[in-house]
Design a protein around this motif. Structure first.
Motif, PDB file in Angstrom:
ATOM      1  N   ALA A 143      57.271  27.315  43.275  1.00 33.03           N
ATOM      2  CA  ALA A 143      56.117  27.150  43.510  1.00 33.03           C
ATOM      3  C   ALA A 143      55.366  26.970  41.945  1.00 33.03           C
ATOM      4  CB  ALA A 143      55.559  28.206  44.773  1.00 33.03           C
ATOM      5  N   ASN A 176      58.054  26.583  48.933  1.00 31.92           N
ATOM      6  CA  ASN A 176      57.292  26.029  47.645  1.00 31.92           C
ATOM      7  C   ASN A 176      57.568  24.901  47.443  1.00 31.92           C
ATOM      8  OD1 ASN A 176      59.145  28.452  46.314  1.00 31.92           O
ATOM      9  ND2 ASN A 176      60.363  27.802  45.403  1.00 31.92           N
ATOM     10  N   LYS A 209      50.998  33.078  51.415  1.00 38.39           N
ATOM     11  CA  LYS A 209      49.481  33.737  52.356  1.00 38.39           C
ATOM     12  C   LYS A 209      48.803  32.658  50.760  1.00 38.39           C
ATOM     13  CE  LYS A 209      48.707  37.256  48.927  1.00 38.39           C
ATOM     14  NZ  LYS A 209      48.440  38.672  48.952  1.00 38.39           N
ATOM     15  N   LEU A 220      50.298  30.131  48.525  1.00 41.35           N
ATOM     16  CA  LEU A 220      51.198  31.681  47.602  1.00 41.35           C
ATOM     17  C   LEU A 220      52.282  31.337  48.285  1.00 41.35           C
ATOM     18  CD1 LEU A 220      50.942  32.877  44.341  1.00 41.35           C
ATOM     19  CD2 LEU A 220      50.131  34.803  46.149  1.00 41.35           C
ATOM     20  N   ASP A 221      53.053  31.687  47.451  1.00 39.02           N
ATOM     21  CA  ASP A 221      54.116  31.813  47.915  1.00 39.02           C
ATOM     22  C   ASP A 221      54.908  33.482  47.426  1.00 39.02           C
ATOM     23  OD1 ASP A 221      57.384  30.733  48.726  1.00 39.02           O
ATOM     24  OD2 ASP A 221      57.600  31.742  46.792  1.00 39.02           O
ATOM     25  N   ASP A 222      54.920  34.302  48.681  1.00 38.35           N
ATOM     26  CA  ASP A 222      54.911  35.367  48.232  1.00 38.35           C
ATOM     27  C   ASP A 222      55.990  35.636  48.897  1.00 38.35           C
ATOM     28  OD1 ASP A 222      54.504  36.118  50.935  1.00 38.35           O
ATOM     29  OD2 ASP A 222      52.215  36.736  50.212  1.00 38.35           O
ATOM     30  N   HIS A 223      56.973  35.315  49.839  1.00 39.28           N
ATOM     31  CA  HIS A 223      57.993  35.816  50.356  1.00 39.28           C
ATOM     32  C   HIS A 223      57.558  37.464  51.348  1.00 39.28           C
ATOM     33  CE1 HIS A 223      61.329  34.215  47.365  1.00 39.28           C
ATOM     34  NE2 HIS A 223      60.321  33.333  48.218  1.00 39.28           N
ATOM     35  N   GLU A 251      64.464  33.925  52.360  1.00 40.30           N
ATOM     36  CA  GLU A 251      64.120  35.148  51.696  1.00 40.30           C
ATOM     37  C   GLU A 251      62.535  35.954  52.328  1.00 40.30           C
ATOM     38  OE1 GLU A 251      63.180  31.601  48.909  1.00 40.30           O
ATOM     39  OE2 GLU A 251      64.391  34.012  47.716  1.00 40.30           O
ATOM     40  N   ASP A 253      61.231  39.191  51.343  1.00 41.91           N
ATOM     41  CA  ASP A 253      61.545  40.503  49.987  1.00 41.91           C
ATOM     42  C   ASP A 253      60.770  41.827  50.181  1.00 41.91           C
ATOM     43  OD1 ASP A 253      62.703  38.577  48.417  1.00 41.91           O
ATOM     44  OD2 ASP A 253      61.449  38.628  47.018  1.00 41.91           O
TER      45      ASP A 253
END
Lengths: 285, 303
Positions: A143, A176, A209, A220-223, A251, A253
């Motif tokens: 991403a 992503n 988010k 935003l790819d934040d997991h 995934e 995190d």
């Protein structure tokens, strides 16, 4: 017709250990961040081997920097090779990103310029990785919040060229893809249609988010969040196009929900792939 | 120079060193032989199996007792425990828990559980599972241990008795210290030859403690009341002394010796505590992050 043996699993995180080990009847595979173990003491590496004895493990690299004109450091590939020898994962993967340049660590999985130079650099790196580790890695799309400057082709073309010209299969990160298609206004289904379906072997699911000013929001790819609905729709789309077995990894995190909730998301992923496979069978009939 | 020609005191010194080398070799030999290249597959989510591996049936009983008290099925008064009024053995599914609830239907001293054959019987399946996986010595492993001990004993006694014969031949009768030393070395050799666990078993404990190190890190945050399995697993993997916070202080009251064994930092008498954080454990697939975690100002994970 024989059932396709898809696998659905979670990323290994210490906080999820009990949840994962208590639900191995519903979790088919575990993805471990390989870099965490490159310099880990021997007992920790042996513990990883013990984990691999309980459930299939796939190793995921985050620091090799495959998509770069700079050759991947031999030392890091040796570390990956040693870890693969010890753990015997079912596969290993790395991102199509660059993470360092001119001796400076970026500290981020950065999208490189999508150009012939980076295609060639990535292919060379992937060949070296295969020759040192012994098995070609799956490569993952990343991403990005900015369209990489210096690009002369779109992402689907760039990823397809690398996958077609290397021996690496694609680990398609659908969040992503969802984030990039949202931020840069392209059709993710068209993206999936353009990449070689027979080379998609693994899938990443995650959440993200919204970030940035209201008039310039970015996904935003934040997991750290649940998998959003559009990602499941993309997963169904992949299931409708891909006939080979898929390894699907969720995934997460941080901001961990109860393990049941994560497994429910895995179940939704199973259902999405099954719907896609059913569509494929119906179309073929 | 032939060490058998040494004078009495010098030979005793030599023999002590020799015995130490033989015993060290015996330990090394056993460890090499018993450490498997591949880890066995066992149920790592079964707290009682892990507790049995770590400390045998006593440890299983400690973990089960603490768990049942935490779930309100046993009630503790000082060093006495008794089944709660509303509790029934049928309300639990694990045989060891059922056996404990039966045993303490009318109450009694905590220490009584360690002398109860019925409770031992409830632990037998764990013993059998771990022996099958060769984490505890099975018949074959014990035979190999015996063979190694016989060889070591032959070497120790061979050298010792040769010297005794030489001494007696030379008209000396002061061989008492040497015989005592021989007996002592045989006792030590026997002790190191038959530890409770195999080397693979020792390694498995370390592995499990490493895999569950996240639990230990969150020991103070675990909720009491039997709502989750986490406190039970923490006690199984690291000992009941690892349970932290006022909610679990009863555990240390019941088994005060366990706090010393598992509490504090990392020193555990049960095979180390693994490491609670790898060398570069990002625990995330976000790349090396931008100075403190992903999802922040650096553009998220991207991976």
């Amino acid at each position: 017709m024989m059932a396709v043996l898809d696998r659905f699993g979670l990323g290994w995180r210490r906080k999820l250990a009990l949840g994962i080990l208590s639900n191995l009847d519903r979790i088919d595979i575990v993805e471990v961040i390989a870099d965490d173990y490159f310099r880990a003491p021997r007992p920790e590496r042996r513990a990883l081997r013990t984990l691999a004895a309980q459930t299939p493990v796939t190793l995921h690299g985050i620091s090799l920097g495959m998509a770069s004109c700079v050759p991947v450091e031999t030392k890091r590939l040796d570390q990956m090779a040693r870890l693969c020898d010890e753990v015997r994962p079912v596969s290993w993967s790395e991102h199509l990103a660059f993470v360092r340049g001119g001796g400076v660590e970026i500290g981020h999985l950065a999208a490189p310029p999508r150009s012939e130079a980076t295609v060639d650099g990535a292919i060379l790196n992937l060949r070296r990785a295969r020759s040192i580790v012994g098995v070609a890695p799956e490569v993952e799309n990343v991403a990005t919040l900015i369209d990489p400057p210096g690009s002369d082709r779109d992402e689907a073309t760039w990823v397809s060229e690398i996958v077609r010209q290397s021996e690496s299969d694609l680990l398609l990160d659908l969040h992503n893809l969802h984030a990039n298609s949202t931020n840069f206004h392209f059709d993710p289904v068209d993206y999936i249609a353009r990449i070689p379906a027979d080379r998609i072997s693994a899938i990443h699911l995650a959440g993200g988010k919204w970030t940035g000013r209201p008039d310039a929001r970015r996904l935003l790819d934040d997991h750290l969040h649940d998998v959003p609905d559009p990602v499941y729709q993309l997963l169904e789309e992949v299931g409708a196009r891909v006939t080979n077995p898929l390894t699907v990894i969720l995934e997460r995190d941080g901001n961990f929900p109860p393990i049941e909730w994560l497994i429910e998301q895995l179940d939704r992923a199973r259902a999405a792939v099954a719907r896609g496979r059913a569509r494929h069978r119906a179309a073929a009939a | 120079m032939n060490p058998l020609d040494l004078a009495g005191p010098q030979f005793l010194l030599f023999y002590t060193f020799f015995a130490a080398v033989v015993i060290a070799g015996l330990v090394f030999w056993r460890r090499r032989a018993e450490l498997s290249n591949s880890s066995p597959k066992i149920d790592l989510s079964d707290p009682y199996l892990i507790a049995y591996l770590r400390g045998g049936e006593k440890e299983v009983l400690r973990v089960a007792t603490v768990t049942l008290i935490d779930r309100g099925l046993l009630v503790r008064t000082g060093r006495q425990i008794q089944r709660a009024e509303n509790a029934s053995p049928d309300s639990v599914r694990r045989p060891i828990e059922q056996a404990l609830l039966k045993k303490y239907a009318r109450g009694g001293e905590v220490s009584w559980m360690f002398e109860d054959n019925g409770l031992s019987k409830a632990c037998e399946p764990y013993d059998a599972t771990l022996r099958r996986a060769r984490l505890l010595p099975d018949e074959y492993v014990n035979q190999r241990r015996l063979v190694r001990l016989v060889i070591a004993s032959f070497v120790l006694c061979g050298v010792g008795f040769t010297k005794v014969i030489i001494a007696l031949d030379a008209g000396r009768s002061n061989v008492g210290f040497l015989i005592v030393l021989m007996i002592a070395s045989l006792v030590v050799a026997t002790a190191v030859s038959f530890p409770r666990l195999t080397e693979s078993g020792e390694a498995m404990i370390e592995d499990v403690q490493s895999l569950y190190s996240g639990l230990r890190d969150r020991a103070g945050l675990l909720n009491p009341g039997g709502a989750g399995i986490e406190p039970m697993m923490l006690a199984a993997v690291f000992g009941v002394g690892a349970l932290a916070g006022p909610s679990f202080s009863f555990a240390n009251g019941l088994f005060p010796d366990q706090k010393k064994r598992t509490g504090g930092s990392c020193g555990s008498g049960d095979g180390g505590c693994g490491s609670s954080g790898s060398s570069c454990s990002s625990g995330s697939s976000c790349g090396s992050s931008c100075g403190g975690g992903c999802g922040g100002g650096c553009g998220g994970c991207g991976g």
